[in-house]
Design a protein around this motif. Structure first.
Motif, PDB file in Angstrom:
ATOM      1  N   GLU A  71       0.806  -1.232   0.043  1.00  0.00           N
ATOM      2  CA  GLU A  71      -0.085   0.067   0.027  1.00  0.00           C
ATOM      3  C   GLU A  71       0.768   1.073  -0.008  1.00  0.00           C
ATOM      4  OE1 GLU A  71      -2.575   0.623   3.387  1.00  0.00           O
ATOM      5  OE2 GLU A  71      -2.973   2.488   2.722  1.00  0.00           O
ATOM      6  N   ALA A 240      -4.106  -4.138  -2.290  1.00  0.00           N
ATOM      7  CA  ALA A 240      -3.288  -3.317  -1.448  1.00  0.00           C
ATOM      8  C   ALA A 240      -2.584  -2.210  -2.259  1.00  0.00           C
ATOM      9  CB  ALA A 240      -2.108  -3.942  -0.620  1.00  0.00           C
ATOM     10  N   ARG A 288      -9.727   0.264   2.868  1.00  0.00           N
ATOM     11  CA  ARG A 288      -8.741   0.089   3.887  1.00  0.00           C
ATOM     12  C   ARG A 288      -9.292  -1.139   4.898  1.00  0.00           C
ATOM     13  NH1 ARG A 288      -6.660   4.749   4.862  1.00  0.00           N
ATOM     14  NH2 ARG A 288      -4.900   4.464   3.061  1.00  0.00           N
TER      15      ARG A 288
END
Ligand SMILES: Cc1cc2nc3c(=O)[nH]c(=O)nc-3n(C[C@H](O)[C@H](O)[C@H](O)COP(=O)(O)OP(=O)(O)OC[C@H]3O[C@@H](n4cnc5c(N)ncnc54)[C@H](O)[C@@H]3O)c2cc1C
Length: 372
Positions: A71, A240, A288
């Protein structure tokens, strides 16, 4: 790891991304060159070994920490995030299912961070339908002989090791480790792409490619099983990457709208702009939550992990496409120029809806889970 350790890890990745990756991101894209500087930075931080068990010489990092790494890298450079992810994806099944001899040959040396790997599933006739693949692996004496063509292979021409899915029987598939110097492996032309342009993509051609018998990964009839298992993991990793791209685009949009003035005010004062920023931030935060729920479900061995991974991949990639498109809009004409990172981010976001299984296939997996 506890919550505090995850946050410290995220902060160290953010530093690495800003200092070592972001300064090169536009050039990787513009010059279509492999992100060698990023690979060097990964090596110094030991990032390649994060995804491998201590038994294999790795750090034994869980999927949550792997997702944090991808990420934060994706937030500044999707190509660099992809490089790390595909090295993991190529080596992962070998580390998990390969014999001790194969792991000593392929995985242990790779932990130093110099090895690049590819995963070779897709073929001209077998994309979403993996079972349509035609590449064959036949045992002759103490060797396997591989014949076939793999399509759209990330890192082709740059990888040291290629993990190849091939037919070993009418209904059986096997996985094989092919080295770049093995006889009978060659590559097609490098594809010209919309995004992730620093990452080379090409066909891998196997023409009577002979490899020693120990290069079959685990049971040569269980390749499909190994890959299904691996795809659950790698879909979370792509989620991600996608979420990182979305966060990066929001960062840029907030910066731009806080500086640009129209009608005597900064854009950030206009309610319509604030509403768009609020929607973008909300989508990212929802993504998320789903991403780390899916990552945790793999770490905890939950039976729902496969469906959650598909949900995370679907939601985060759709969010990345929407948020990057909005970020370009918020930049006005400037957003359409290569001078601003959001133009690259929007092009990079699109692939996250396609690879590691198109989002239509993710929907099929989710629906199957829902109906039971
Ligand atoms: C840049 C890039 C990098 C890649 N890297 C790799 C890699 O490293 N290794 C690798 O093995 N592969 C890789 N791929 C391949 C990628 O995973 C495939 O392109 C993807 O899985 C889709 O397969 P396809 O292209 O054959 O599309 P198709 O399967 O032909 O799909 C075409 C369209 O039909 C739809 N569709 C197909 N089946 C169904 C269905 N049952 N129901 C509804 N809709 C359906 C799809 O959603 C899509 O919209 C890469 C691709 C790209 C573009």
């Amino acid at each position: 790891m506890d919550a505090q350790s995850y946050e410290a890890f995220r902060a160290s990745l953010r530093r690495l991304a800003l200092e070592r990756i972001e300064p090169h991101a536009a050039a990787y894209d513009r010059e279509q060159r492999f992100p060698e500087e990023s690979l060097e930075a990964f090596k110094e931080m030991g990032l390649v070994s994060l995804a491998f068990s201590e038994e294999n010489g790795g750090q034994g990092g869980d999927v949550v920490s792997q997702a944090i790494a991808l990420e934060e890298l994706g937030r500044v450079c999707a190509t660099s995030s992809l490089v790390l992810m595909v090295i993991w994806a190529g080596l992962g099944p070998v580390a998990k299912h390969g014999s001790q001899k194969l792991r000593a040959e392929v995985i242990r040396p790779a932990m130093a961070g110099n090895t690049v790997a590819s995963i070779c599933l897709t073929e001209p006739a077998g994309g979403s339908n993996l079972f349509g693949l035609k590449t064959r692996a036949e045992k002759t004496g103490n060797e396997w002989v591989l014949n076939g063509q793999k399509r759209f292979i990330t890192h082709a021409t740059r990888s040291d090791w290629y993990t190849v899915l091939a037919r070993t029987g009418e209904k059986a598939l096997g996985l094989f480790s092919v080295h770049k110097d093995d006889p009978g492996i060659s590559f097609g032309n490098r594809e010209v792409k919309m995004g992730i342009r620093g990452s080379p993509t090409a066909d891998v051609i196997l023409d009577n490619c002979r490899i020693p018998e120990h290069r079959a990964v685990g049971d040569s009839n269980k390749g499909y099983h190994y890959i299904s298992d691996s795809l659950t993991w790698t879909r979370v990793l792509i989620a991600a990457q996608a979420l990182g791209i979305a966060q990066g685009a929001l960062d840029q949009a907030v910066k731009y709208t806080s500086e640009r003035e129209q009608f005597g005010e900064t854009l950030s004062r206009f309610q319509m702009i604030r509403g768009k920023i609020a929607d973008m931030a909300t989508g990212i935060e929802a993504g998320r939550a789903l991403l780390y729920r899916a990552a945790g479900s793999i770490d905890n061995g939950e039976s729902e992990a496969r469906a959650l991974a598909s949900m995370a991949k679907l939601f985060c990639s759709d969010t990345a496409m929407r948020v990057t498109t909005d970020a370009v809009q918020l930049h006005g004409g400037a957003g359409y120029l290569a001078d601003f990172p959001v133009e690259r981010m929007m092009r990079d976001a699109k692939i996250t809806q396609i690879y590691e299984g198109v989002n239509e296939i993710q929907r099929l997996i989710i629906a199957k889970h829902v109906y039971g």
